[in-house]
Structure formats: structure tokens, C-alpha cells
Motif scaffolding. Structure first.
Motif, PDB file in Angstrom:
ATOM      1  N   LEU A 120     -13.994   2.174   7.308  1.00 52.75           N
ATOM      2  CA  LEU A 120     -13.562   2.268   5.918  1.00 52.75           C
ATOM      3  C   LEU A 120     -12.360   1.354   5.716  1.00 52.75           C
ATOM      4  O   LEU A 120     -11.386   1.410   6.466  1.00 52.75           O
ATOM      5  CB  LEU A 120     -13.172   3.704   5.583  1.00 52.75           C
ATOM      6  N   VAL A 121     -12.409   0.513   4.687  1.00 50.73           N
ATOM      7  CA  VAL A 121     -11.303  -0.393   4.366  1.00 50.73           C
ATOM      8  C   VAL A 121     -10.838  -0.094   2.945  1.00 50.73           C
ATOM      9  O   VAL A 121     -11.653  -0.030   2.019  1.00 50.73           O
ATOM     10  CB  VAL A 121     -11.733  -1.871   4.478  1.00 50.73           C
ATOM     11  N   THR A 122      -9.543   0.100   2.779  1.00 53.68           N
ATOM     12  CA  THR A 122      -9.005   0.389   1.456  1.00 53.68           C
ATOM     13  C   THR A 122      -7.594  -0.168   1.341  1.00 53.68           C
ATOM     14  O   THR A 122      -6.962  -0.519   2.329  1.00 53.68           O
ATOM     15  CB  THR A 122      -9.001   1.904   1.175  1.00 53.68           C
ATOM     16  N   ARG A 123      -7.121  -0.247   0.111  1.00 54.69           N
ATOM     17  CA  ARG A 123      -5.745  -0.645  -0.128  1.00 54.69           C
ATOM     18  C   ARG A 123      -4.819   0.526   0.180  1.00 54.69           C
ATOM     19  O   ARG A 123      -5.176   1.689  -0.023  1.00 54.69           O
ATOM     20  CB  ARG A 123      -5.553  -1.051  -1.587  1.00 54.69           C
ATOM     21  N   ALA A 124      -3.596   0.193   0.613  1.00 57.12           N
ATOM     22  CA  ALA A 124      -2.620   1.230   0.907  1.00 57.12           C
ATOM     23  C   ALA A 124      -1.234   0.767   0.502  1.00 57.12           C
ATOM     24  O   ALA A 124      -0.938  -0.428   0.506  1.00 57.12           O
ATOM     25  CB  ALA A 124      -2.647   1.581   2.390  1.00 57.12           C
ATOM     26  N   ARG A 125      -0.388   1.730   0.138  1.00 58.61           N
ATOM     27  CA  ARG A 125       1.021   1.454  -0.148  1.00 58.61           C
ATOM     28  C   ARG A 125       1.843   2.021   1.008  1.00 58.61           C
ATOM     29  O   ARG A 125       1.858   3.234   1.232  1.00 58.61           O
ATOM     30  CB  ARG A 125       1.440   2.094  -1.472  1.00 58.61           C
ATOM     31  N   LEU A 126       2.500   1.145   1.745  1.00 59.17           N
ATOM     32  CA  LEU A 126       3.317   1.541   2.881  1.00 59.17           C
ATOM     33  C   LEU A 126       4.784   1.323   2.529  1.00 59.17           C
ATOM     34  O   LEU A 126       5.202   0.196   2.239  1.00 59.17           O
ATOM     35  CB  LEU A 126       2.941   0.727   4.115  1.00 59.17           C
ATOM     36  N   LEU A 127       5.567   2.387   2.561  1.00 59.76           N
ATOM     37  CA  LEU A 127       6.969   2.318   2.181  1.00 59.76           C
ATOM     38  C   LEU A 127       7.860   2.532   3.397  1.00 59.76           C
ATOM     39  O   LEU A 127       7.516   3.297   4.311  1.00 59.76           O
ATOM     40  CB  LEU A 127       7.289   3.376   1.131  1.00 59.76           C
ATOM     41  N   ALA A 128       8.993   1.858   3.393  1.00 56.87           N
ATOM     42  CA  ALA A 128       9.993   2.013   4.451  1.00 56.87           C
ATOM     43  C   ALA A 128      11.260   2.586   3.845  1.00 56.87           C
ATOM     44  O   ALA A 128      11.732   2.127   2.801  1.00 56.87           O
ATOM     45  CB  ALA A 128      10.284   0.673   5.118  1.00 56.87           C
ATOM     46  N   SER A 129      11.833   3.596   4.492  1.00 57.68           N
ATOM     47  CA  SER A 129      13.066   4.198   3.999  1.00 57.68           C
ATOM     48  C   SER A 129      14.253   3.287   4.284  1.00 57.68           C
ATOM     49  O   SER A 129      14.139   2.283   5.005  1.00 57.68           O
ATOM     50  CB  SER A 129      13.286   5.560   4.660  1.00 57.68           C
ATOM     51  N   ASP A 130      15.398   3.636   3.751  1.00 57.37           N
ATOM     52  CA  ASP A 130      16.620   2.867   3.981  1.00 57.37           C
ATOM     53  C   ASP A 130      17.346   3.301   5.246  1.00 57.37           C
ATOM     54  O   ASP A 130      18.438   2.811   5.534  1.00 57.37           O
ATOM     55  CB  ASP A 130      17.562   3.006   2.782  1.00 57.37           C
ATOM     56  N   ALA A 140       0.319   6.017  -0.692  1.00 59.27           N
ATOM     57  CA  ALA A 140      -0.910   6.164  -1.483  1.00 59.27           C
ATOM     58  C   ALA A 140      -1.983   5.249  -0.923  1.00 59.27           C
ATOM     59  O   ALA A 140      -1.682   4.233  -0.277  1.00 59.27           O
ATOM     60  CB  ALA A 140      -0.655   5.833  -2.957  1.00 59.27           C
ATOM     61  N   VAL A 141      -3.230   5.616  -1.169  1.00 59.49           N
ATOM     62  CA  VAL A 141      -4.383   4.793  -0.809  1.00 59.49           C
ATOM     63  C   VAL A 141      -5.337   4.782  -1.991  1.00 59.49           C
ATOM     64  O   VAL A 141      -5.310   5.681  -2.837  1.00 59.49           O
ATOM     65  CB  VAL A 141      -5.107   5.329   0.444  1.00 59.49           C
ATOM     66  N   GLU A 142      -6.178   3.758  -2.054  1.00 61.13           N
ATOM     67  CA  GLU A 142      -7.110   3.677  -3.183  1.00 61.13           C
ATOM     68  C   GLU A 142      -8.418   4.421  -2.922  1.00 61.13           C
ATOM     69  O   GLU A 142      -9.178   4.690  -3.864  1.00 61.13           O
ATOM     70  CB  GLU A 142      -7.396   2.212  -3.523  1.00 61.13           C
ATOM     71  N   THR A 143      -8.695   4.757  -1.666  1.00 68.10           N
ATOM     72  CA  THR A 143      -9.877   5.540  -1.296  1.00 68.10           C
ATOM     73  C   THR A 143      -9.435   6.609  -0.315  1.00 68.10           C
ATOM     74  O   THR A 143      -8.599   6.345   0.560  1.00 68.10           O
ATOM     75  CB  THR A 143     -10.949   4.657  -0.636  1.00 68.10           C
ATOM     76  N   ALA A 144      -9.977   7.812  -0.453  1.00 71.21           N
ATOM     77  CA  ALA A 144      -9.594   8.897   0.442  1.00 71.21           C
ATOM     78  C   ALA A 144      -9.870   8.527   1.905  1.00 71.21           C
ATOM     79  O   ALA A 144     -10.939   8.012   2.240  1.00 71.21           O
ATOM     80  CB  ALA A 144     -10.364  10.165   0.076  1.00 71.21           C
ATOM     81  N   VAL A 145      -8.890   8.780   2.749  1.00 74.35           N
ATOM     82  CA  VAL A 145      -8.992   8.476   4.178  1.00 74.35           C
ATOM     83  C   VAL A 145      -9.054   9.805   4.937  1.00 74.35           C
ATOM     84  O   VAL A 145      -8.097  10.587   4.886  1.00 74.35           O
ATOM     85  CB  VAL A 145      -7.781   7.645   4.655  1.00 74.35           C
ATOM     86  N   PRO A 146     -10.159  10.085   5.636  1.00 77.01           N
ATOM     87  CA  PRO A 146     -10.292  11.387   6.306  1.00 77.01           C
ATOM     88  C   PRO A 146      -9.148  11.704   7.259  1.00 77.01           C
ATOM     89  O   PRO A 146      -8.738  12.863   7.383  1.00 77.01           O
ATOM     90  CB  PRO A 146     -11.628  11.240   7.058  1.00 77.01           C
ATOM     91  N   GLN A 147      -8.621  10.690   7.927  1.00 74.17           N
ATOM     92  CA  GLN A 147      -7.531  10.913   8.891  1.00 74.17           C
ATOM     93  C   GLN A 147      -6.192  11.181   8.217  1.00 74.17           C
ATOM     94  O   GLN A 147      -5.230  11.579   8.884  1.00 74.17           O
ATOM     95  CB  GLN A 147      -7.403   9.694   9.819  1.00 74.17           C
ATOM     96  N   LEU A 148      -6.097  10.947   6.899  1.00 74.77           N
ATOM     97  CA  LEU A 148      -4.846  11.128   6.158  1.00 74.77           C
ATOM     98  C   LEU A 148      -5.104  12.016   4.938  1.00 74.77           C
ATOM     99  O   LEU A 148      -4.995  11.573   3.792  1.00 74.77           O
ATOM    100  CB  LEU A 148      -4.286   9.772   5.718  1.00 74.77           C
ATOM    101  N   PRO A 149      -5.457  13.274   5.163  1.00 72.63           N
ATOM    102  CA  PRO A 149      -5.904  14.126   4.052  1.00 72.63           C
ATOM    103  C   PRO A 149      -4.835  14.402   3.004  1.00 72.63           C
ATOM    104  O   PRO A 149      -5.152  14.713   1.861  1.00 72.63           O
ATOM    105  CB  PRO A 149      -6.323  15.421   4.760  1.00 72.63           C
ATOM    106  N   GLY A 150      -3.549  14.293   3.356  1.00 74.70           N
ATOM    107  CA  GLY A 150      -2.501  14.609   2.406  1.00 74.70           C
ATOM    108  C   GLY A 150      -2.009  13.442   1.580  1.00 74.70           C
ATOM    109  O   GLY A 150      -1.147  13.607   0.708  1.00 74.70           O
ATOM    110  N   VAL A 151      -2.570  12.257   1.802  1.00 70.72           N
ATOM    111  CA  VAL A 151      -2.089  11.063   1.108  1.00 70.72           C
ATOM    112  C   VAL A 151      -2.719  10.969  -0.283  1.00 70.72           C
ATOM    113  O   VAL A 151      -3.929  11.145  -0.446  1.00 70.72           O
ATOM    114  CB  VAL A 151      -2.386   9.796   1.934  1.00 70.72           C
TER     115      VAL A 151
END
Length: 260
Positions: A120-130, A140-151
């Protein structure tokens, strides 16, 4: 890419906390080279004894948050037909049995592609804290990812904004204004923004345009309505005709007839 071209670099975020040995084995599969020509090590660990002439060199760095490891890989130019970063990420994810993220081409630093072991290939938003070191979160992801159910699953507006679209209505309006020896620079800017929005939503799944993009575009559409009172009659008529064309397309796509 063929043997003798240029070196290739890959940069991955890996969700699972993979040891060096498992990373090396998965890279051997992904790059299609023997394991013995790969040298992977912890970037902040012991560097003596590394094979700096290996065909594939990699540095593993532990990170905090939703990802466990970053992996920077260098593939020598003598490797025949190395995979693209997308191909390597997909093959590595399958071989290692973990989710992998790799940078997207768009400008926002949070823009990533995500690939699962199943492909499965999808877009994702990866954020880094300060924090120091930073904590990474897959926001966030544009398609549900089974391994990341809470995203959170949603279309990413920062990606949609970056995607190129043709604006033929604005092009024709600009040409017509120039033929009249008139000027309507601000009208062209706002008309193009409105047309870009109409073109964007024509390519998105029905009802899935992020609300903030709709709100931004409708503000521009309101500005266009106000601007017509400030333009000379010939240019005003051209602008109204162009806007009417786009409004009709917008209504056909969304079912919304009252725009301003």
C-alpha cells in the motif's frame, strides 16, 4: 539508471526498530545485491572496521516517536540499475516487514510517501517536534494504514496545493485582455486561483476536498465579485464571462449553486 552513471541516495524513516543485520538483509533484497557487499552501521556507533568501499553504505540512526529509525543509504555508481527511491522503499518494506516513509517531491518538509509491507502506498504528513532530539509523529495519511490504526485519514491540502494544474480559462482571459491593451493583473491572479481550485476538485474523490482549501478558494471568489466593479467595461465583461464558466463547472462538480 545504468552502471557507471551516478551514485544513488535513499533516505527512509522506518517504523520498526530494526537492527543493523535485518536492515542489511532487507537492503540486499531491495537493491538486488549480495549481502556481503553491503555495509550498514549505527551512525553514532563504532566506525572502525567499516568497509567504506562497499557497494551499498548505510547509516542507521535511532529516533523517537512514530518512527524508530532513520536510514541514509548510499549506492555506488558501479551498481547496475539501482531502484528508484520509491521502488527501493517498497521492496525494503516488504523484505523487512515494516512501514517505511520516504520524502515526497513537494516543497513542504512534512510531505512524505508511506509504503506498507503489503505494498500500500499513500501520502503521509510527518512532523518533527522542536525538542532536541526531535520526536517524530505521523500526523495524517491519505489512505488508512492497517499498521497505524490511530492515524487520522484525510486528504493533505499542502500536497494538493503543490500539484500542477492547467488553467485554460485564465489563459484565454489574459490573452483577451492583452488584445484590448488593458490591464487586469489582480484579476488574473485571483481568476487563476479560482480556476486552480475548480480543476483540483475535479480530480479529487467526491466530497473529499479539505475544507480549508474550499474556504480559501471561496474567499478568492468573493474578491473576484468585488473586483468587477473596479474594472473598465470591456475587461469587466471578459472577467464576468470567465468567472461564469468556472462557476458553472464548480456547481456541476459540487452541487453548490450559491458561491459568493
Amino acid at each position: 539508471m545504468h552502471k557507471g552513471d551516478v551514485p544513488v541516495f535513499y533516505d527512509f524513516f522506518v517504523v520498526a526498530d530494526l537492527p543493523v543485520s535485518r536492515i542489511a538483509a532487507a537492503l540486499a533484497t531491495a537493491v538486488q545485491v549480495p549481502p556481503e557487499v553491503i555495509d550498514i552501521a549505527d551512525a553514532y556507533g563504532e566506525q572502525e572496521g567499516r568497509n567504506w568501499d562497499a557497494l551499498v553504505l548505510g547509516d542507521r540512526v535511532p529516533v523517537y516517536g512514530d518512527a524508530s529509525v532513520t536510514l541514509s543509504v548510499y549506492v555506488q555508481e558501479t551498481v547496475t540499475a539501482p531502484p528508484t527511491e520509491a521502488e527501493c522503499a517498497a521492496a525494503f518494506a516488504a523484505a523487512a516487514g515494516t512501514v517505511v516513509l520516504y520524502p515526497a517531491d513537494e516543497a513542504p518538509p512534512s510531505a512524505y510517501w508511506l509504503v506498507t509491507p503489503e505494498g500500500l502506498v499513500t501520502r503521509a504528513r510527518l512532523l518533527a517536534s522542536d525538542d532536541s532530539p526531535p520526536v517524530y509523529s505521523i500526523d495524517a495519511v491519505e489512505t488508512a494504514v492497517p499498521q497505524l490504526p490511530g492515524v487520522h485519514v484525510t486528504l493533505l491540502p499542502e500536497i494538493i496545493r503543490e500539484q500542477p494544474v492547467l488553467t485554460p480559462v485564465t489563459r484565454d482571459f489574459t490573452a483577451a485582455v492583452q488584445a484590448l491593451h488593458g490591464e487586469a493583473e489582480q484579476a488574473q491572479v485571483w481568476l487563476e486561483e479560482w480556476e486552480r481550485h475548480v480543476r483540483r476538485i475535479s480530480r479529487l474523490p467526491a466530497g473529499r476536498c479539505p475544507p480549508e482549501l474550499h474556504q480559501e478558494a471561496l474567499r478568492v471568489r468573493n474578491e473576484l465579485a468585488l473586483l468587477t466593479d473596479e474594472l473598465p467595461p470591456p475587461v469587466c465583461d471578459l472577467l464576468r464571462a470567465a468567472v461564469r464558466t468556472l462557476d458553472e463547472e464548480y456547481t456541476a462538480l459540487t452541487g453548490i449553486s450559491r458561491i459568493s
